[in-house]
Design an enzyme around this catalytic site. Structure first.
Site, PDB file in Angstrom:
ATOM      1  CG  PHE A 154      -3.693  15.328   0.730  1.00 26.14           C
ATOM      2  CD1 PHE A 154      -4.261  14.840   1.133  1.00 26.14           C
ATOM      3  CD2 PHE A 154      -3.163  15.361   0.177  1.00 26.14           C
ATOM      4  CE1 PHE A 154      -5.218  13.904   0.309  1.00 26.14           C
ATOM      5  CE2 PHE A 154      -3.574  14.648  -1.518  1.00 26.14           C
ATOM      6  CZ  PHE A 154      -5.299  14.043  -0.946  1.00 26.14           C
ATOM      7  CG  ASP A 158      -5.612   7.642   5.554  1.00 29.21           C
ATOM      8  OD1 ASP A 158      -5.971   7.205   5.466  1.00 29.21           O
ATOM      9  OD2 ASP A 158      -5.350   8.791   4.977  1.00 29.21           O
ATOM     10  NE  ARG A 165      -2.810   8.389  -9.662  1.00 27.16           N
ATOM     11  CZ  ARG A 165      -3.068   7.826  -8.570  1.00 27.16           C
ATOM     12  NH1 ARG A 165      -2.377   7.425  -7.511  1.00 27.16           N
ATOM     13  NH2 ARG A 165      -4.505   7.950  -8.496  1.00 27.16           N
ATOM     14  CD  GLU A 182      -2.954   1.309   0.205  1.00 25.81           C
ATOM     15  OE1 GLU A 182      -2.765   0.884  -0.790  1.00 25.81           O
ATOM     16  OE2 GLU A 182      -3.915   0.865   0.518  1.00 25.81           O
ATOM     17  CG  ASP A 183      -0.887   4.617  -1.519  1.00 23.70           C
ATOM     18  OD1 ASP A 183      -1.442   4.074  -0.883  1.00 23.70           O
ATOM     19  OD2 ASP A 183      -1.273   5.744  -2.276  1.00 23.70           O
TER      20      ASP A 183
END
Length: 190
Positions: A167, A118, A180, A114-115
């Site tokens: 963020f 949170d 990205r 997973e990136d």
């Protein structure tokens, strides 16, 4: 787990990727070094076993490409699409599979890649879903962990960096499908 690199103190810069400014958090060199460390550790933990890297689309595609080259084992790579954000900066809380795996994982060692984790809600959903498919083992590797936002307790076996409640974009992570392709991870500045 690694924390913010020296790049975190850099000022926000305008990029050609979108109208917002981005303050660098982890530069490309720090990301590469951390992924190499993760690859060595994963290789040691799985010994001579073959593993299936289950990359969560779209954000983890850059991470999984580099991670699979850093793991000194036989690996298969599968992709699963999960959505809970849309074009927002906050999770909707509603998780849905947008693309499923192309092969069964029953009896195989699965490492979810997973990136970012949170709230943990997406990963909790995915973990529960994959466990119903009866893998031999299931572990989670995330490039970024943002514990300040946690709403669900999820075991994270491999964590690249712990980050503050901001963020972030770059290195596969996006804001409304932009950023990205930044070669580093940065904090989006409105």
């Amino acid at each position: 787990m690694a924390t913010a690199t020296a790049a975190a103190s850099a000022e926000a810069v305008v990029t050609p990727y979108g109208p917002e400014r981005v303050r660098p958090l982890h530069d490309a060199a720090a990301i590469t070094a951390r992924i190499e460390e993760l690859g060595v550790r994963i290789g040691r933990d799985y010994a001579a076993q073959e593993i299936v890297l289950c990359a969560v689309l779209k954000g983890s595609f850059v991470f999984v490409a580099d991670l699979c080259r850093a793991i000194p084992l036989r690996v298969a790579v599968e992709f699963i699409g999960i959505s809970s954000y849309g074009s927002r900066t906050e999770t909707s809380g509603v998780v849905k599979i947008t693309q499923d795996l192309s092969v069964p994982v029953e009896g195989r060692h699965v490492l979810v890649v997973e990136d970012i984790v949170d709230t943990g809600l997406t990963m909790q959903y995915l973990r529960e879903n994959l466990m119903t498919r009866h893998p031999a083992s299931l572990k989670i590797c995330t490039l970024l962990h943002k514990p300040a936002r946690a709403r669900a307790e999820v075991p994270l076996d491999y964590v690249g960096f712990v980050i503050p409640d901001e963020f972030v974009v770059g290195y596969g992570l996006d804001y409304d499908q932009r950023y990205r392709n930044l070669p580093y991870i940065g904090v989006l500045q409105p």
